[in-house]
Design a protein around this motif. Structure first.
Motif, mmCIF file in Angstrom:
data_model
loop_
_atom_site.group_PDB
_atom_site.id
_atom_site.type_symbol
_atom_site.label_atom_id
_atom_site.label_comp_id
_atom_site.label_asym_id
_atom_site.label_seq_id
_atom_site.Cartn_x
_atom_site.Cartn_y
_atom_site.Cartn_z
ATOM 1 N N HIS A 55 48.750 32.783 47.213
ATOM 2 C CA HIS A 55 47.596 33.125 45.911
ATOM 3 C C HIS A 55 46.719 32.828 46.055
ATOM 4 O O HIS A 55 46.115 32.879 46.000
ATOM 5 C CB HIS A 55 48.393 33.381 45.125
ATOM 6 C CG HIS A 55 47.790 33.152 43.625
ATOM 7 N ND1 HIS A 55 46.449 33.784 43.082
ATOM 8 C CD2 HIS A 55 47.020 31.840 42.834
ATOM 9 C CE1 HIS A 55 45.759 33.850 41.975
ATOM 10 N NE2 HIS A 55 46.107 32.316 41.286
ATOM 11 N N TYR A 56 46.943 31.190 46.744
ATOM 12 C CA TYR A 56 45.945 30.553 46.878
ATOM 13 C C TYR A 56 44.625 31.137 48.363
ATOM 14 O O TYR A 56 44.771 30.392 49.275
ATOM 15 C CB TYR A 56 45.927 28.407 47.146
ATOM 16 C CG TYR A 56 47.076 28.932 46.186
ATOM 17 C CD1 TYR A 56 47.234 28.440 44.849
ATOM 18 C CD2 TYR A 56 47.578 27.266 46.543
ATOM 19 C CE1 TYR A 56 47.830 29.165 43.598
ATOM 20 C CE2 TYR A 56 49.307 27.201 45.509
ATOM 21 C CZ TYR A 56 49.130 27.620 44.081
ATOM 22 O OH TYR A 56 49.517 27.318 43.572
ATOM 23 N N GLY A 57 43.636 31.281 47.605
ATOM 24 C CA GLY A 57 42.779 31.772 48.554
ATOM 25 C C GLY A 57 43.102 32.932 49.699
ATOM 26 O O GLY A 57 42.411 32.404 50.623
ATOM 27 N N LEU A 86 53.278 39.168 47.233
ATOM 28 C CA LEU A 86 52.205 39.812 48.694
ATOM 29 C C LEU A 86 50.631 40.282 48.851
ATOM 30 O O LEU A 86 49.888 40.217 47.704
ATOM 31 C CB LEU A 86 53.799 41.235 49.208
ATOM 32 C CG LEU A 86 54.818 41.103 49.489
ATOM 33 C CD1 LEU A 86 55.223 42.957 49.361
ATOM 34 C CD2 LEU A 86 54.980 40.325 51.093
ATOM 35 N N LEU A 87 49.958 39.400 50.338
ATOM 36 C CA LEU A 87 49.238 39.744 50.550
ATOM 37 C C LEU A 87 49.252 41.467 50.796
ATOM 38 O O LEU A 87 49.567 41.244 52.560
ATOM 39 C CB LEU A 87 48.140 38.965 51.121
ATOM 40 C CG LEU A 87 48.537 37.618 50.481
ATOM 41 C CD1 LEU A 87 47.626 36.072 51.009
ATOM 42 C CD2 LEU A 87 47.779 37.320 49.035
ATOM 43 N N VAL A 88 48.425 42.325 51.113
ATOM 44 C CA VAL A 88 47.997 43.448 51.450
ATOM 45 C C VAL A 88 46.289 43.398 51.707
ATOM 46 O O VAL A 88 46.020 43.280 50.823
ATOM 47 C CB VAL A 88 49.266 44.640 50.905
ATOM 48 C CG1 VAL A 88 50.037 43.946 50.562
ATOM 49 C CG2 VAL A 88 48.636 44.580 49.302
ATOM 50 N N PRO A 89 46.213 45.375 52.261
ATOM 51 C CA PRO A 89 45.160 45.141 52.178
ATOM 52 C C PRO A 89 44.445 45.859 51.143
ATOM 53 O O PRO A 89 44.614 46.775 49.815
ATOM 54 C CB PRO A 89 44.993 46.457 53.707
ATOM 55 C CG PRO A 89 45.964 45.989 54.153
ATOM 56 C CD PRO A 89 46.955 45.771 53.788
ATOM 57 N N ASN A 90 42.854 45.723 50.870
ATOM 58 C CA ASN A 90 42.048 46.020 49.653
ATOM 59 C C ASN A 90 41.086 47.117 50.473
ATOM 60 O O ASN A 90 40.522 46.923 51.132
ATOM 61 C CB ASN A 90 41.742 44.832 49.146
ATOM 62 C CG ASN A 90 40.564 44.913 47.783
ATOM 63 O OD1 ASN A 90 41.350 45.827 47.462
ATOM 64 N ND2 ASN A 90 39.854 44.089 47.158
ATOM 65 N N ARG A 94 35.508 44.776 46.744
ATOM 66 C CA ARG A 94 33.949 44.305 45.757
ATOM 67 C C ARG A 94 33.020 42.611 47.043
ATOM 68 O O ARG A 94 32.082 43.063 46.803
ATOM 69 C CB ARG A 94 34.116 43.831 44.886
ATOM 70 C CG ARG A 94 34.772 44.910 43.832
ATOM 71 C CD ARG A 94 35.155 44.662 41.887
ATOM 72 N NE ARG A 94 35.293 45.178 41.671
ATOM 73 C CZ ARG A 94 35.698 45.972 40.459
ATOM 74 N NH1 ARG A 94 35.319 44.322 39.687
ATOM 75 N NH2 ARG A 94 36.260 46.158 39.549
ATOM 76 N N GLY A 95 34.029 42.369 47.516
ATOM 77 C CA GLY A 95 32.986 41.169 48.546
ATOM 78 C C GLY A 95 33.878 39.811 48.028
ATOM 79 O O GLY A 95 34.049 38.941 49.188
ATOM 80 N N VAL A 96 33.794 39.770 46.784
ATOM 81 C CA VAL A 96 34.220 37.891 46.249
ATOM 82 C C VAL A 96 35.807 37.995 45.720
ATOM 83 O O VAL A 96 35.882 39.359 44.970
ATOM 84 C CB VAL A 96 33.689 37.661 45.886
ATOM 85 C CG1 VAL A 96 34.520 36.174 45.853
ATOM 86 C CG2 VAL A 96 32.482 36.940 47.178
ATOM 87 N N ASP A 97 36.784 37.370 45.867
ATOM 88 C CA ASP A 97 37.769 37.632 45.298
ATOM 89 C C ASP A 97 37.391 38.008 43.598
ATOM 90 O O ASP A 97 36.780 37.000 43.394
ATOM 91 C CB ASP A 97 38.682 36.481 45.859
ATOM 92 C CG ASP A 97 40.130 36.239 44.974
ATOM 93 O OD1 ASP A 97 41.192 37.498 44.458
ATOM 94 O OD2 ASP A 97 40.558 35.165 44.522
ATOM 95 N N LEU A 107 41.390 41.370 51.038
ATOM 96 C CA LEU A 107 43.107 41.089 50.893
ATOM 97 C C LEU A 107 43.389 41.311 49.552
ATOM 98 O O LEU A 107 42.526 41.025 48.391
ATOM 99 C CB LEU A 107 44.097 40.256 51.327
ATOM 100 C CG LEU A 107 44.239 40.282 53.215
ATOM 101 C CD1 LEU A 107 44.646 38.428 53.277
ATOM 102 C CD2 LEU A 107 44.681 41.573 53.225
ATOM 103 N N ARG A 108 44.668 41.652 48.898
ATOM 104 C CA ARG A 108 44.286 41.523 47.383
ATOM 105 C C ARG A 108 46.167 41.593 46.811
ATOM 106 O O ARG A 108 46.963 41.675 48.057
ATOM 107 C CB ARG A 108 43.819 43.263 46.362
ATOM 108 C CG ARG A 108 44.990 43.988 47.362
ATOM 109 C CD ARG A 108 45.196 45.337 46.393
ATOM 110 N NE ARG A 108 45.616 46.492 46.498
ATOM 111 C CZ ARG A 108 47.086 47.048 46.865
ATOM 112 N NH1 ARG A 108 48.109 46.437 45.875
ATOM 113 N NH2 ARG A 108 47.691 47.858 47.155
#
Length: 336
Positions: A55-57, A86-90, A94-97, A107-108
């Motif tokens: 989750h961190y960054g 889980l980190l999956v393709p976004n 929008r450019g920034v988390d 990623l999201r």
């Protein structure tokens, strides 16, 4: 730097831990150079417990922490990370988390406490960190996912622990009552408690801390500055408490605690770090550290001598709950 052991395991963590969320660009950008130097400075200060999460960054924290530790002797430090996101393709960046980290959102995060999700998350964390193993794995914020977390994720972690793949397992969040359930009803060894055993909030005395003692398990305390209100010698108006503007009455309470600290020759942030460790169920306080200056300050505060009379005066003046224990912990021992 002293250390304490998770009672159900052989895992020993230093009393002060390095929280790597901020080197994942939490709230603002941290340079790669500052992140690496922060880890180096923590090592020089004797810190041997390092905590991170996908989750961190969006993985940046894990990348940076792994790179900074890669050449250190692996048997001399403890690393924890987390599962559940889980980190999956976004598909719609929008450019920034949007969850507090200054990173690109290619990623999201996707909630997943299933068996497959846990195994995939750990595998991807090992790839990002470049480490050969994780020592502690926590379920990360399973607040709204109790059933899947308890029935699928925790048994999966228990299997990995029993196989020697990880050394200790647990859960982390700020809801102390739910953490108590994890300690009482699951195979968890340790929980990471955010903001509920501090100089301003001792609500963990109602649930998770008794559960830890009853079952011979352990608590790692984080968020001990309560979003900043306890981070300065003299709290000011407009400071944050639990991510919101602190109510004036709470600022006044923090100032009253600061006055007692000053009377005993110490400071509010030093007491904020030391206080959780006075409970026999707490084995570690982990703090976010962004750069060498923050590491040196936190290590210096942790090393300050605080007289036992400070805690009794705070309790006698009604600034700590009457049942707050201040028992010495005989598990504490020098870390080699």
């Amino acid at each position: 730097m002293h250390s304490r052991t998770i009672p159900t395991t052989a895992v020993r963590v230093t009393e002060l831990g390095f929280g790597a969320s901020v080197i994942g660009n939490l709230y603002r950008t941290t340079s790669a150079e500052d992140a690496a130097a922060a880890v180096d400075t923590a090592w020089d200060a004797g810190i041997r417990y390092f905590d991170t999460a996908p989750h961190y960054g969006l993985g940046l924290s894990e990348h940076r922490l792994g790179a900074a530790l890669r050449d250190r002797p692996r048997d001399q430090y403890v690393v924890s990370s987390k599962v559940g996101r889980l980190l999956v393709p976004n598909d719609h960046p929008r450019g920034v988390d949007t969850e507090g980290f200054v990173v690109r959102d290619d990623l999201r995060r996707q909630w997943d406490f299933s068996r497959d999700g846990v195994l995939r998350s750990i595998e991807e964390t090992l790839e990002r960190t470049g480490l050969d193993r994780l020592d502690i794995v926590y379920l990360h914020d399973p607040d709204d996912h109790w059933r899947q977390a308890a029935d699928q994720a925790m048994p999966t972690l228990a299997e990995l622990r029993d196989q020697g793949v990880v050394r200790a397992i647990g859960a982390g969040m700020n809801r102390s009552a739910l953490l108590a359930r994890f300690l009482r009803e699951t195979a968890a060894d340790v929980v990471m408690l955010a903001g509920r055993y501090t100089l301003l909030d001792q609500s963990a005395l109602d649930d998770v801390l008794p559960a830890a003692q009853e079952h011979g398990k352990a608590v790692v305390a984080v968020g001990v500055f309560n979003s900043g209100l306890l981070a300065e010698d003299r709290p000011a108006e407009g400071m944050k408490y639990d991510y919101r503007a602190a109510p004036p009455a709470l600022v006044e309470r923090a100032r009253a605690i600061a006055d007692v600290c000053r009377a005993h020759g110490t400071t509010l942030p030093a007491a904020a770090i030391a206080f959780p460790l006075t409970h026999p169920g707490v084995i570690n306080v982990t703090l976010g550290m962004r750069d060498p200056g923050q590491v040196r300050r936190n290590a210096r505060l942790h090393q300050q001598f605080l007289p036992e009379e400070l805690w009794h005066d705070l309790r006698d003046q009604g600034l700590l709950r009457a049942e707050t224990p201040f028992a010495p912990d005989e598990r504490s021992e020098p870390c080699p």
